[in-house]
Design an enzyme around this catalytic site. Sequence first.
Site, PDB file in Angstrom:
ATOM      1  N   HIS A 118       0.801  -1.192  -0.010  1.00 20.73           N
ATOM      2  CA  HIS A 118       0.165   0.110   0.123  1.00 20.73           C
ATOM      3  C   HIS A 118       0.874   1.320  -0.113  1.00 20.73           C
ATOM      4  O   HIS A 118       0.373   2.189   0.553  1.00 20.73           O
ATOM      5  CB  HIS A 118      -0.931  -0.068   1.324  1.00 20.73           C
ATOM      6  CG  HIS A 118      -1.871  -0.964   1.163  1.00 20.73           C
ATOM      7  ND1 HIS A 118      -2.676  -1.575   2.138  1.00 20.73           N
ATOM      8  CD2 HIS A 118      -2.594  -1.869   0.117  1.00 20.73           C
ATOM      9  CE1 HIS A 118      -3.452  -2.559   1.793  1.00 20.73           C
ATOM     10  NE2 HIS A 118      -3.559  -2.607   0.448  1.00 20.73           N
ATOM     11  N   CYS A 126       3.050  13.472  -7.863  1.00 21.19           N
ATOM     12  CA  CYS A 126       2.060  14.289  -8.642  1.00 21.19           C
ATOM     13  C   CYS A 126       1.074  13.282  -8.915  1.00 21.19           C
ATOM     14  O   CYS A 126       1.199  12.405  -9.812  1.00 21.19           O
ATOM     15  CB  CYS A 126       2.889  14.998  -9.592  1.00 21.19           C
ATOM     16  SG  CYS A 126       1.508  15.951 -10.934  1.00 21.19           S
ATOM     17  N   SER A 189      -6.421  -7.483   9.782  1.00 27.85           N
ATOM     18  CA  SER A 189      -7.762  -7.933   9.876  1.00 27.85           C
ATOM     19  C   SER A 189      -8.121  -8.696   8.710  1.00 27.85           C
ATOM     20  O   SER A 189      -9.247  -9.360   8.580  1.00 27.85           O
ATOM     21  CB  SER A 189      -8.625  -6.831  10.094  1.00 27.85           C
ATOM     22  OG  SER A 189      -8.852  -5.959   8.778  1.00 27.85           O
TER      23      SER A 189
END
Length: 249
Positions: A118, A126, A189
């Site tokens: 992630h 940008c 989780s």
Amino acid sequence: MEIPQKLLEALSNADHVAMLTGAGVSAESGIKTFRDPDGLWTQFNPSELASIDGFMSNPELVWSWYQHRIEIIRNTKPNPGHYAIAEMEKMFNRFTLITQNVDRLHQQAGSKLVYELHGNIIDNHCFQCKMPYKEEIDISEKSVPTCPECGGLIRPSVVWFGEMLPFDALCAADEAAQQCDVFFSVGTSAEVYPAANIPHLAKKSGAFLVEVNPNLTALSYYADVKLGEPSGVTFPKLLEEFKKYKKEN
Ligand code: BJW
Ligand code: ZN
């Protein structure tokens, strides 16, 4: 906490160990998780703060939220779980660490090879032309910086909902899941996809699946071993027991 013999045995026969970590690994460093009762998503709305639509409709709000979180993260340190995981990297022929965390604490603890599914919260790029943005960020400045190349807005280099994960990291994670002998799912989780698929892929491919999490998750049922203590307690203990086991066997 007892470390089951069958886990020590699986580790001592393992050539390749892989691990997926989530926010729970950094909880003992003082960084809030997302979905625990005091987690970020109980206070903040992910579609406002962690999506492209949210950024487009209120870039200043999203930017200031990330600046605030960076400040918190800068004042934290890796915990004993991060350090023990970094030590594990040296104990197996292959060790693949895959993280959903954006805080860079695994790297700070000394883990050398970390696949960030992630992204990370430290870098920026940008929104328009994707060019990395390397300028110093002035946190007292409320407006969102703009790209020197195209004038587009600058955003944090994290992966928001609806965005694709970095191709190389996801491929490396899938490959490790298919090839490893033991797979750990730690402090997650297991609700966010495609990351949540990775432990299932490992299990289907024959890996011994271990979950480290004080709570039950969607994955718990599939784990061969579930360790229910916090990761900062579990991993130092596991290392100690594993070293003892190797000496004796
Ligand atoms: C401890 C502990 C201790 C506590 N020790 N443990 C419907 C069905 C299926 C999928 C989807 C769907 N609708 C949309 C989707 C896709 C979506 C998704 O999965 N959504 C689900 C929530 C339903 N996924 C995506 O959008 C992803 N991209 C994608 O799929 O691209 C393809 C695509 C593109 C376009 C269209 C369609 C498909 C991207 C996901 C990006 C996630 N981003 C975030 C924010 C990152 C930036 C930031 O930090 O702001 O990533 S969200 C947040 O969740 C963050 C985390 O990495 C991620 C996972 O959370 P994690 O780490 O598991 O934390 P928690 O809080 O959930 O759990 C903590 C655990 O720790 C708990 O279990 C505790 O018990 C435990 N714990 N203390 C050990 N001491
Ligand atoms: Zn640009």
